[in-house]
Write an enzyme that holds these catalytic residues in place. Structure first.
Site, PDB file in Angstrom:
ATOM      1  N   ASP A  11     -41.050 -21.010 -46.765  1.00  0.00           N
ATOM      2  CA  ASP A  11     -41.561 -20.703 -45.435  1.00  0.00           C
ATOM      3  C   ASP A  11     -41.947 -19.231 -45.304  1.00  0.00           C
ATOM      4  O   ASP A  11     -42.924 -18.891 -44.646  1.00  0.00           O
ATOM      5  CB  ASP A  11     -40.455 -21.053 -44.432  1.00  0.00           C
ATOM      6  CG  ASP A  11     -40.918 -20.974 -43.007  1.00  0.00           C
ATOM      7  OD1 ASP A  11     -42.083 -21.314 -42.747  1.00  0.00           O
ATOM      8  OD2 ASP A  11     -40.106 -20.590 -42.147  1.00  0.00           O
ATOM      9  N   ASP A  12     -41.171 -18.354 -45.924  1.00  0.00           N
ATOM     10  CA  ASP A  12     -41.420 -16.912 -45.779  1.00  0.00           C
ATOM     11  C   ASP A  12     -42.662 -16.483 -46.552  1.00  0.00           C
ATOM     12  O   ASP A  12     -43.364 -15.564 -46.139  1.00  0.00           O
ATOM     13  CB  ASP A  12     -40.193 -16.125 -46.252  1.00  0.00           C
ATOM     14  CG  ASP A  12     -38.957 -16.557 -45.482  1.00  0.00           C
ATOM     15  OD1 ASP A  12     -38.938 -16.367 -44.262  1.00  0.00           O
ATOM     16  OD2 ASP A  12     -38.039 -17.138 -46.094  1.00  0.00           O
ATOM     17  N   LYS A  40     -34.075 -23.582 -37.871  1.00  0.00           N
ATOM     18  CA  LYS A  40     -35.385 -24.054 -38.353  1.00  0.00           C
ATOM     19  C   LYS A  40     -35.473 -25.575 -38.219  1.00  0.00           C
ATOM     20  O   LYS A  40     -36.505 -26.125 -37.843  1.00  0.00           O
ATOM     21  CB  LYS A  40     -35.580 -23.680 -39.827  1.00  0.00           C
ATOM     22  CG  LYS A  40     -35.696 -22.186 -40.085  1.00  0.00           C
ATOM     23  CD  LYS A  40     -37.130 -21.702 -40.025  1.00  0.00           C
ATOM     24  CE  LYS A  40     -37.174 -20.186 -40.115  1.00  0.00           C
ATOM     25  NZ  LYS A  40     -38.503 -19.613 -39.959  1.00  0.00           N
ATOM     26  N   TYR A  98     -34.000 -19.654 -31.747  1.00  0.00           N
ATOM     27  CA  TYR A  98     -34.754 -19.138 -32.893  1.00  0.00           C
ATOM     28  C   TYR A  98     -34.806 -17.624 -32.767  1.00  0.00           C
ATOM     29  O   TYR A  98     -33.998 -17.029 -32.042  1.00  0.00           O
ATOM     30  CB  TYR A  98     -36.138 -19.830 -32.831  1.00  0.00           C
ATOM     31  CG  TYR A  98     -36.988 -19.693 -34.052  1.00  0.00           C
ATOM     32  CD1 TYR A  98     -36.528 -20.107 -35.303  1.00  0.00           C
ATOM     33  CD2 TYR A  98     -38.275 -19.168 -33.963  1.00  0.00           C
ATOM     34  CE1 TYR A  98     -37.331 -19.987 -36.414  1.00  0.00           C
ATOM     35  CE2 TYR A  98     -39.084 -19.054 -35.078  1.00  0.00           C
ATOM     36  CZ  TYR A  98     -38.601 -19.456 -36.305  1.00  0.00           C
ATOM     37  OH  TYR A  98     -39.401 -19.344 -37.409  1.00  0.00           O
ATOM     38  N   ARG A 129     -31.385 -12.629 -47.537  1.00  0.00           N
ATOM     39  CA  ARG A 129     -32.300 -11.816 -46.733  1.00  0.00           C
ATOM     40  C   ARG A 129     -32.583 -12.570 -45.441  1.00  0.00           C
ATOM     41  O   ARG A 129     -33.601 -13.221 -45.287  1.00  0.00           O
ATOM     42  CB  ARG A 129     -33.601 -11.556 -47.529  1.00  0.00           C
ATOM     43  CG  ARG A 129     -34.455 -10.440 -46.987  1.00  0.00           C
ATOM     44  CD  ARG A 129     -35.869 -10.937 -46.713  1.00  0.00           C
ATOM     45  NE  ARG A 129     -35.922 -11.819 -45.557  1.00  0.00           N
ATOM     46  CZ  ARG A 129     -36.835 -12.753 -45.349  1.00  0.00           C
ATOM     47  NH1 ARG A 129     -37.777 -12.978 -46.217  1.00  0.00           N
ATOM     48  NH2 ARG A 129     -36.820 -13.497 -44.259  1.00  0.00           N
ATOM     49  N   ASN A 142     -38.950  -9.638 -38.299  1.00  0.00           N
ATOM     50  CA  ASN A 142     -38.022 -10.247 -37.349  1.00  0.00           C
ATOM     51  C   ASN A 142     -36.599  -9.761 -37.588  1.00  0.00           C
ATOM     52  O   ASN A 142     -36.285  -9.359 -38.700  1.00  0.00           O
ATOM     53  CB  ASN A 142     -38.043 -11.773 -37.530  1.00  0.00           C
ATOM     54  CG  ASN A 142     -39.398 -12.345 -37.204  1.00  0.00           C
ATOM     55  OD1 ASN A 142     -40.004 -12.008 -36.214  1.00  0.00           O
ATOM     56  ND2 ASN A 142     -39.896 -13.214 -38.080  1.00  0.00           N
ATOM     57  N   GLU A 199     -35.672 -20.781 -47.476  1.00  0.00           N
ATOM     58  CA  GLU A 199     -35.740 -19.875 -46.330  1.00  0.00           C
ATOM     59  C   GLU A 199     -34.861 -18.658 -46.560  1.00  0.00           C
ATOM     60  O   GLU A 199     -33.685 -18.783 -46.913  1.00  0.00           O
ATOM     61  CB  GLU A 199     -35.235 -20.651 -45.095  1.00  0.00           C
ATOM     62  CG  GLU A 199     -35.564 -20.022 -43.786  1.00  0.00           C
ATOM     63  CD  GLU A 199     -37.052 -20.046 -43.424  1.00  0.00           C
ATOM     64  OE1 GLU A 199     -37.660 -21.117 -43.450  1.00  0.00           O
ATOM     65  OE2 GLU A 199     -37.582 -18.966 -43.112  1.00  0.00           O
ATOM     66  N   ASP A 200     -35.427 -17.502 -46.362  1.00  0.00           N
ATOM     67  CA  ASP A 200     -34.677 -16.244 -46.348  1.00  0.00           C
ATOM     68  C   ASP A 200     -33.872 -15.967 -47.619  1.00  0.00           C
ATOM     69  O   ASP A 200     -32.744 -15.475 -47.565  1.00  0.00           O
ATOM     70  CB  ASP A 200     -33.820 -16.160 -45.074  1.00  0.00           C
ATOM     71  CG  ASP A 200     -34.710 -16.053 -43.828  1.00  0.00           C
ATOM     72  OD1 ASP A 200     -35.947 -16.167 -43.960  1.00  0.00           O
ATOM     73  OD2 ASP A 200     -34.171 -15.863 -42.729  1.00  0.00           O
TER      74      ASP A 200
HETATM   75  O1  OAA Z   1     -37.413 -17.008 -38.754  1.00  0.00           O
HETATM   76  C1  OAA Z   1     -38.448 -16.466 -38.324  1.00  0.00           C
HETATM   77  O2  OAA Z   1     -38.627 -16.168 -37.157  1.00  0.00           O
HETATM   78  C2  OAA Z   1     -39.573 -16.192 -39.277  1.00  0.00           C
HETATM   79  C3  OAA Z   1     -39.066 -16.091 -40.638  1.00  0.00           C
HETATM   80  O3  OAA Z   1     -39.057 -17.048 -41.393  1.00  0.00           O
HETATM   81  C4  OAA Z   1     -38.433 -14.841 -41.074  1.00  0.00           C
HETATM   82  O4  OAA Z   1     -38.542 -13.818 -40.396  1.00  0.00           O
HETATM   83  O5  OAA Z   1     -37.770 -14.885 -42.115  1.00  0.00           O
HETATM   84 MG    MG Z   2     -37.540 -16.871 -42.865  1.00  0.00          MG
END
Ligand code: OAA
Ligand code: MG
Length: 641
Positions: free
Chosen positions: A354-355, A259, A188, A241, A497, A331-332
Site C-alpha cells: 500500500d505504501d 486499514k 484512520y 515504520r 502522516n 503495510e508500514d
Molecule cells: O495510513 C495512511 O494514512 C497512509 C499510509 O499508508 C501511511 O502513511 O503509511
Molecule cells: Mg502505510
C-alpha cells in the site's frame, strides 16, 4: 475437538457444512446452539449430516441427524446467511454456531442492541434482557454520533469506535459509512497513529493475529486459531515504520485493524473476510522496550535469515490456509524490507504494498486531475520529491510509467523528469555507489545539492513538489514561496502522516503561495480561510485506492497484481472528480462518495485483470460496476425471522 456418535473430530477432519444444514437448523425450535456440524462421511457431498445441538437452557448436547438434500459445496456461511457475493466457495467450514439469548447480545456479528424487533426478542430469548424500547438502525446511528461527539479528545473517540466494533459490528460500519468524512480521521490517520503509540495501554481485546518469533514453526496452526476461516484480505505489518512515526513494534497492530475497517466501510469487503496481522520480530524502539505496558517481544529486531524465515513461513501458511486468491497487503514495513518483500512474493502470491503502490496510484490520480487546473501533460511537468523511500520512489515510478505509456518515450528517459532529495541532498549520479538499489533509477546528472530549498530555487525549479519524507515541517516558507515565484499554480503535495509529520500545513501552503497552490496532504486538514476566501484541500491518501483496488482483485478472482492495474485505478479515481470539485480547486472527490468511487475503481481493476489473463472468476460479468456494487457488504441489519 469434540465427540459425536462415538467418533472424535478435530478441526481438520470436520467438513461439509451446507446451506441446507443452515436451513434445517433454523427449523429446530428449541433454544439451541449448534456447536459443530460435520458430514457423515467427513467430506462435502450428499448424504446425512450429524449436528451436535447444544440446548441453551440445559446446556446438554444432543446429536441430531439431518438430511442434506443437495450437493454440499461448502463455503463459509453463518446461520443467517451471508449477503455478499464476494464469497469464495472453495473453502469448507467446519463449525456452525447459532447464538441466542444473552450470547446473541454479546456477539458483535449478530447483535442489534435496541434494534431487535418484538418478534426477534420473542424468538431469540431476548425478553427482559433489553429495555422495552425498540429503535431503528438510523436512530442508533444518531445516538452513537451524539455520544461520540461529546468526547473532545480524538483518542477517546477512537476508543469509543473500537468498543462499538466489539459490541455491534453492523452499527459500527453504518456509523462509519454514513459519517465517513467525520470518522475517517478517528479510525484512520491521524488518530490511529496516536492509538498505535499508546496501543499497549489501551489494548483491550485482540482485534487481529499476533505472530511473533515465538510462533515460528507453528504459523499454520496459529492461523487456524483465528475464528474466521474464509479470509479474502490480510493486512500485515511488522511495525517497523508506522506512518511517519517510526518503529512501534507490536503496537503497529492499530494499522492493519484500521486499514481493514476501511476495506469493509469503503470497499465493501465483508468484515469476516478480513484478517489483521502483526508480525513481531522485536523492536529497536528503546522507549517501547522499557515501557512496562509494552505488549510485544522485548528484544531488538531479528534481521537477516531469522526475519526472512518467519516471513516465508507466514506467506506459505497463508496460501495453504486460504488459497492463492487471498490478497496480502503489506503495510508500514521499513524501506529495506518493503521493496524486497514485494519483489520476492510478487510472483508467487497476490501481494500489494500500500505504501509503495497504493500511495503511487492515489498521487498519480491527483496529478491527472490537477492537470485540469494547471494545464499541460504529465511529461511537460518537472517533479521534485523530498523523501526517496517507499512512497517517493513508488509514486515516481508510476508517474514515469504513465508518461512513457502516453508518449511512447522509454521509461529510462521519462524518469529523467523526476528528481529526488533525500537526507543527503539531491540524488545525483556521483552518489550512485552509495545509493540503496531503489533510489538508483532516480540518480541523474547534476552537481551535488545539499539543501531542498536550493534544489527547488536554483537547480530543478519543479512545477510539482511532493513530500514523502516522513519528516514534518520540511516545506518551509522559503521553499513554498520559491515554488510560487516560478509557477502560476504550484502543485504541492505534503503526503507524510500523521498530521504532525506533514511537510507543511494547508494554511502554510495557501498563505505562503498567496492562495495559488494546488495543495493536497496525506492526513486531512480543515478548510483554510485566506484573504477572505475559503480553501478546501484534498486528502491524497491511499484510502481512496486500496479498498476499491482490493475489491476489484477479489471480484475478478485475480491471482497477481500488475502495474497496469494501478494505472487504471488512478484513471478511475481521477474520473470521479467533478466539475464542481474543480471549481473549488479540489483534485480529489469527497470521501462521502467513496463507495461509488470504490466500485468504479474495482470495475476498472477487474477489467484489467481479465484483459491480462490474471482473472480466474469466469465468465466475466458484463457490467463490472454493477457487479462490484452488488458484491459490496451492506451494514443493514438482517432480519432474524
Ligand atoms: O495510513 C495512511 O494514512 C497512509 C499510509 O499508508 C501511511 O502513511 O503509511
Ligand atoms: Mg502505510
Amino acid at each position: 475437538m469434540f465427540s459425536l456418535n462415538g467418533t472424535t473430530f478435530t478441526n481438520n477432519s470436520l467438513s461439509g457444512v451446507s446451506r441446507c444444514l443452515t436451513q434445517s437448523s433454523r427449523r429446530v425450535s428449541a433454544p439451541m446452539v449448534v456447536v459443530a456440524a460435520v458430514s457423515s462421511n467427513g467430506k462435502p457431498g450428499d448424504g446425512s449430516v450429524s449436528v451436535l445441538v447444544e440446548n441453551a437452557l440445559t446446556e446438554s448436547a444432543t446429536p441430531v441427524e439431518m438430511e442434506v438434500k443437495s450437493t454440499v459445496t461448502g463455503g463459509v456461511q453463518d446461520v443467517y446467511g451471508e449477503d455478499s457475493a464476494t464469497e469464495d466457495q472453495s473453502i469448507t467450514p467446519w463449525t456452525l454456531s447459532v447464538a441466542s439469548g444473552f450470547s446473541l447480545l454479546r456477539n458483535p456479528h449478530y447483535n442489534k442492541g435496541l434494534a431487535f424487533s418484538e418478534r426477534e426478542r420473542d424468538s431469540h430469548y431476548l425478553r427482559g434482557l433489553l429495555p422495552p424500547v425498540v429503535i431503528s438502525h438510523d436512530l442508533q446511528v444518531k445516538k452513537m454520533m451524539n455520544s461520540i461527539r461529546k468526547y473532545d479528545v480524538p483518542l477517546q473517540r477512537y476508543m469509543a469506535m473500537m468498543d462499538l466494533q466489539e459490541m455491534n459490528e453492523r452499527l459500527f460500519y453504518k456509523l462509519l459509512i454514513d459519517n465517513v468524512e467525520e470518522l475517517l480521521p478517528i479510525v484512520y490517520t491521524p488518530t490511529v497513529g496516536e492509538a498505535c503509540q499508546k496501543y499497549g495501554s489501551i489494548f483491550r481485546r485482540p482485534q487481529g493475529l499476533f505472530i511473533s518469533l515465538k510462533e515460528k514453526g507453528k504459523i499454520h496452526e496459529v492461523l487456524k486459531n483465528w475464528p474466521e476461516k474464509k479470509i479474502q484480505v490480510i493486512v500485515v505489518t511488522d511495525g517497523e515504520r508506522i506512518l511517519g512515526l517510526g518503529d512501534l513494534g507490536c503496537q503497529g497492530m492499530g494499522i492493519p485493524v484500521g486499514k481493514l475497517s476501511l476495506y469493509t466501510a469503503l470497499g465493501g469487503i465483508r468484515p469476516s473476510a478480513c484478517l489483521p496481522v502483526t508480525i513481531d520480530v522485536g523492536s529497536n524502539n528503546e522507549n517501547l522496550l522499557n515501557d512496562e505496558f509494552y505488549i510485544g517481544l522485548r528484544q531488538r529486531r531479528a534481521t537477516g535469515q531469522e526475519y526472512a524465515e518467519l516471513l516465508d513461513e507466514f506467506m506459505y501458511a497463508v496460501k495453504q490456509n486460504y488459497g492463492e486468491k487471498v490478497l496480502i497487503q503489506f503495510e508500514d514495513f521499513a524501506n529495506h524490507n518493503a521493496f524486497d518483500l514485494l519483489a520476492k512474493y510478487g510472483t508467487s502470491h497476490l501481494v500489494f504494498n500500500d505504501d509503495i503502490q497504493g500511495t503511487a496510484s492515489v498521487v498519480l490520480a491527483g496529478l491527472m486531475a490537477a492537470l485540469n487546473l494547471v494545464g499541460g501533460t504529465l511529461s511537460e511537468h518537472t517533479f521534485l520529491f523530498l523523501g526517496a523511500g517507499e512512497a517517493g520512489t513508488g509514486i515516481a515510478e508510476l508517474i514515469a510509467l504513465e508518461m512513457s505509456k502516453q508518449t511512447g518515450i522509454p521509461l529510462e528517459e521519462t524518469r529523467k523528469k523526476i528528481w529526488m532529495v533525500d537526507s543527503r541532498g539531491l540524488i545525483v549520479n556521483s552518489r550512485m555507489e552509495m545509493l540503496q538499489h531503489f533510489k538508483r533509477p532516480w540518480a541523474h546528472d547534476h552537481e551535488p545539492v545539499q539543501e531542498l530549498v536550493n534544489a527547488v530555487k536554483v537547480s530543478i525549479k519543479p512545477t510539482v513538489l511532493i513530500g514523502s519524507s516522513g519528516a514534518g515541517r520540511t516545506f518551509t516558507k522559503e521553499v513554498v514561496q520559491a515554488m510560487a515565484t516560478f509557477n502560476e499554480k504550484p502543485i504541492i503535495f505534503a503526503l507524510s502522516n500523521p498530521t504532525s509529520q506533514s511537510e507543511c500545513t494547508a494554511e502554510e501552503a495557501y498563505s505562503w503561495s498567496e492562495g495559488r497552490a494546488i495543495f493536497a496532504s496525506g492526513s486531512p486538514f480543515a478548510p483554510v480561510e485566506y484573504n477572505g476566501k475559503v480553501y478546501a484541500s484534498g486528502q491524497a491518501n491511499n484510502a481512496y485506492i486500496f479498498p476499491g483496488f482490493g475489491l476489484g482483485l477479489i471480484i475478478s478472482g485475480a491471482i497477481r497484481v500488475h502495474d497496469d492495474m494501478l494505472l487504471v485505478a488512478s484513471e478511475a479515481l481521477a474520473e470521479q472528480v467533478s466539475q464542481e470539485n474543480f471549481e473549488k480547486g479540489l483534485i480529489y472527490p469527497p470521501f462521502s462518495n467513496i463507495r461509488k468511487i470504490s466500485a468504479h475503481i474495482a470495475a476498472k481493476v477487474a477489467a484489467k485483470a481479465y484483459e491480462l489473463g490474471l482473472a480466474t472468476r469466469l465468465p466475466q460479468p458484463k457490467d463490472l460496476v454493477a457487479y462490484a456494487e452488488s458484491c459490496m457488504y451492506s451494514p443493514a441489519y438482517r432480519s432474524y425471522r
